[in-house]
Design a protein around this motif. Structure first.
Motif, PDB file in Angstrom:
ATOM      1  N   ARG A 112      26.655  48.114  79.586  1.00 32.11           N
ATOM      2  CA  ARG A 112      27.839  48.848  80.046  1.00 32.11           C
ATOM      3  C   ARG A 112      28.614  49.462  78.887  1.00 32.11           C
ATOM      4  NH1 ARG A 112      30.731  44.686  84.118  1.00 32.11           N
ATOM      5  NH2 ARG A 112      32.070  46.523  84.435  1.00 32.11           N
ATOM      6  N   TRP A 113      28.117  49.289  77.675  1.00 34.00           N
ATOM      7  CA  TRP A 113      28.757  49.875  76.503  1.00 34.00           C
ATOM      8  C   TRP A 113      28.191  51.263  76.262  1.00 34.00           C
ATOM      9  CZ3 TRP A 113      29.502  45.923  71.947  1.00 34.00           C
ATOM     10  CH2 TRP A 113      30.096  44.751  72.435  1.00 34.00           C
ATOM     11  N   ASP A 114      28.942  52.078  75.532  1.00 34.21           N
ATOM     12  CA  ASP A 114      28.427  53.392  75.128  1.00 34.21           C
ATOM     13  C   ASP A 114      28.791  53.622  73.669  1.00 34.21           C
ATOM     14  OD1 ASP A 114      27.433  55.945  74.920  1.00 34.21           O
ATOM     15  OD2 ASP A 114      28.133  56.538  76.912  1.00 34.21           O
ATOM     16  N   ILE A 115      28.082  52.931  72.794  1.00 30.43           N
ATOM     17  CA  ILE A 115      28.335  53.049  71.362  1.00 30.43           C
ATOM     18  C   ILE A 115      27.987  54.440  70.835  1.00 30.43           C
ATOM     19  CG2 ILE A 115      27.648  52.182  69.087  1.00 30.43           C
ATOM     20  CD1 ILE A 115      27.522  49.388  70.296  1.00 30.43           C
ATOM     21  N   PRO A 116      26.846  55.035  71.243  1.00 30.74           N
ATOM     22  CA  PRO A 116      26.542  56.390  70.741  1.00 30.74           C
ATOM     23  C   PRO A 116      27.650  57.402  71.061  1.00 30.74           C
ATOM     24  CG  PRO A 116      24.586  55.425  71.706  1.00 30.74           C
ATOM     25  CD  PRO A 116      25.720  54.490  72.031  1.00 30.74           C
ATOM     26  N   LEU A 117      28.185  57.356  72.288  1.00 32.66           N
ATOM     27  CA  LEU A 117      29.272  58.269  72.655  1.00 32.66           C
ATOM     28  C   LEU A 117      30.504  57.995  71.805  1.00 32.66           C
ATOM     29  CD1 LEU A 117      30.590  60.414  74.481  1.00 32.66           C
ATOM     30  CD2 LEU A 117      31.169  58.554  76.073  1.00 32.66           C
ATOM     31  N   ALA A 118      30.844  56.710  71.642  1.00 31.61           N
ATOM     32  CA  ALA A 118      32.030  56.355  70.860  1.00 31.61           C
ATOM     33  C   ALA A 118      31.917  56.856  69.427  1.00 31.61           C
ATOM     34  CB  ALA A 118      32.232  54.840  70.883  1.00 31.61           C
ATOM     35  N   ILE A 119      30.744  56.685  68.829  1.00 28.79           N
ATOM     36  CA  ILE A 119      30.553  57.136  67.450  1.00 28.79           C
ATOM     37  C   ILE A 119      30.594  58.655  67.369  1.00 28.79           C
ATOM     38  CG2 ILE A 119      28.864  57.274  65.574  1.00 28.79           C
ATOM     39  CD1 ILE A 119      28.076  54.391  66.235  1.00 28.79           C
ATOM     40  N   ARG A 120      29.985  59.332  68.322  1.00 28.86           N
ATOM     41  CA  ARG A 120      29.978  60.794  68.316  1.00 28.86           C
ATOM     42  C   ARG A 120      31.403  61.346  68.440  1.00 28.86           C
ATOM     43  NH1 ARG A 120      26.548  61.301  71.914  1.00 28.86           N
ATOM     44  NH2 ARG A 120      27.781  61.854  73.760  1.00 28.86           N
ATOM     45  N   GLN A 121      32.158  60.820  69.390  1.00 28.24           N
ATOM     46  CA  GLN A 121      33.533  61.294  69.592  1.00 28.24           C
ATOM     47  C   GLN A 121      34.423  60.953  68.400  1.00 28.24           C
ATOM     48  OE1 GLN A 121      33.286  63.446  72.077  1.00 28.24           O
ATOM     49  NE2 GLN A 121      34.628  62.499  73.608  1.00 28.24           N
ATOM     50  N   LEU A 122      34.236  59.745  67.868  1.00 30.02           N
ATOM     51  CA  LEU A 122      35.018  59.331  66.698  1.00 30.02           C
ATOM     52  C   LEU A 122      34.797  60.293  65.542  1.00 30.02           C
ATOM     53  CD1 LEU A 122      36.699  57.194  65.101  1.00 30.02           C
ATOM     54  CD2 LEU A 122      34.522  56.091  64.554  1.00 30.02           C
ATOM     55  N   ASN A 123      33.547  60.606  65.264  1.00 35.86           N
ATOM     56  CA  ASN A 123      33.243  61.460  64.118  1.00 35.86           C
ATOM     57  C   ASN A 123      33.641  62.903  64.351  1.00 35.86           C
ATOM     58  OD1 ASN A 123      31.567  60.036  61.743  1.00 35.86           O
ATOM     59  ND2 ASN A 123      31.239  58.959  63.680  1.00 35.86           N
ATOM     60  N   ASP A 124      33.555  63.377  65.589  1.00 36.00           N
ATOM     61  CA  ASP A 124      34.042  64.728  65.890  1.00 36.00           C
ATOM     62  C   ASP A 124      35.520  64.853  65.541  1.00 36.00           C
ATOM     63  OD1 ASP A 124      31.557  65.527  66.763  1.00 36.00           O
ATOM     64  OD2 ASP A 124      32.049  65.450  68.906  1.00 36.00           O
ATOM     65  N   ARG A 125      36.319  63.856  65.964  1.00 33.52           N
ATOM     66  CA  ARG A 125      37.758  63.908  65.683  1.00 33.52           C
ATOM     67  C   ARG A 125      38.043  63.653  64.206  1.00 33.52           C
ATOM     68  NH1 ARG A 125      41.019  64.344  70.250  1.00 33.52           N
ATOM     69  NH2 ARG A 125      42.538  64.899  68.667  1.00 33.52           N
TER      70      ARG A 125
END
Length: 227
Positions: A191-204
């Motif tokens: 239920r986690w989404d680490i790839p999305l979290a990392i992608r969004q974090l790095n975009d910002r």
């Protein structure tokens, strides 16, 4: 301006690290501190002694207490050292509750580690929230319920408090940026989404670094303004 970009693991900031190789007007260095408050605090102080930065940005993923959606990126306004104390009769008593520390003795303000660099927080354009730092990822339902009802925390991490404590003591402007990867509770990684979290974090994070690149050295005066 010298900016230090810090993270617990290289995975969390790899895209931003790759971006930094393109260069820019400011000197930006990276620091992988390791996981947990003790490694983070030690690594930050060692780096500060070696090459003191003008600004420290700590970035990473985090769990959320209030079902903030995965990938949401937040700026941390204040930190609480949430498990430094004693659990007694199903209640947690902090060092301040036990009168072992003064809740308003610097670097604490009302028992919290507050980022005073308001203009810098505003510059991120991110929602500003409270967080807690723990030494054990929260999975126990009773403890999670206690945190939800007795702290204003939206997210928890293992290193955020170390950043706030160190930078407040050293009087170095700082930012902590966290991207939500999961709800806090049972560790069901399906239920986690680490790839999305990392992608969004790095975009910002990259957008923030680009924004800082467009500012001249007057930003130094702005980020040191705590009014």
């Amino acid at each position: 301006m010298h900016i230090l970009l810090a993270a617990a693991t290289s995975l969390e900031i790899q895209p931003a690290s790759d971006f930094l190789e393109t260069g820019g007007p400011h000197r930006v260095s990276s620091l992988i501190t390791g996981v947990g408050s003790l490694p983070a605090g030690y690594s930050l102080m060692r780096q500060i002694d070696r090459d003191r930065p003008d600004l420290i940005i700590q970035a990473g993923i985090a769990g959320t207490f209030n079902r903030t959606p995965p990938g949401a990126v937040l700026a941390i306004r204040d930190e609480t050292l949430a498990d430094l104390g004693v659990w007694e009769e199903r209640q947690f008593k902090s060092l301040f509750d036990l009168q072992l520390a003064d809740p308003d003795q610097p670097p604490f303000t009302a028992s919290r580690l507050v980022n005073p660099y308001r203009s810098l927080l505003t510059l991120t354009g991110l929602e500003q929230v409270s967080a807690i730092t723990v030494n054990e990822i929260s999975t126990d339902p009773n403890r999670i319920a206690w945190y939800r009802h007795n702290t204003p925390a939206v997210v928890e991490s293992l290193e955020g408090g170390a950043l706030h404590y160190t930078c407040l003591q050293e009087q170095i402007p700082f930012l902590q940026i966290r991207s939500v990867s999961n709800d806090i509770g049972i560790r069901d990684k399906s239920r986690w989404d680490i790839p999305l979290a990392i992608r969004q974090l790095n975009d910002r994070l990259i957008a923030l670094l680009q924004q800082l690149d467009r500012l001249d050295n007057s930003i130094l005066y702005a980020i040191n303004d705590v009014s």
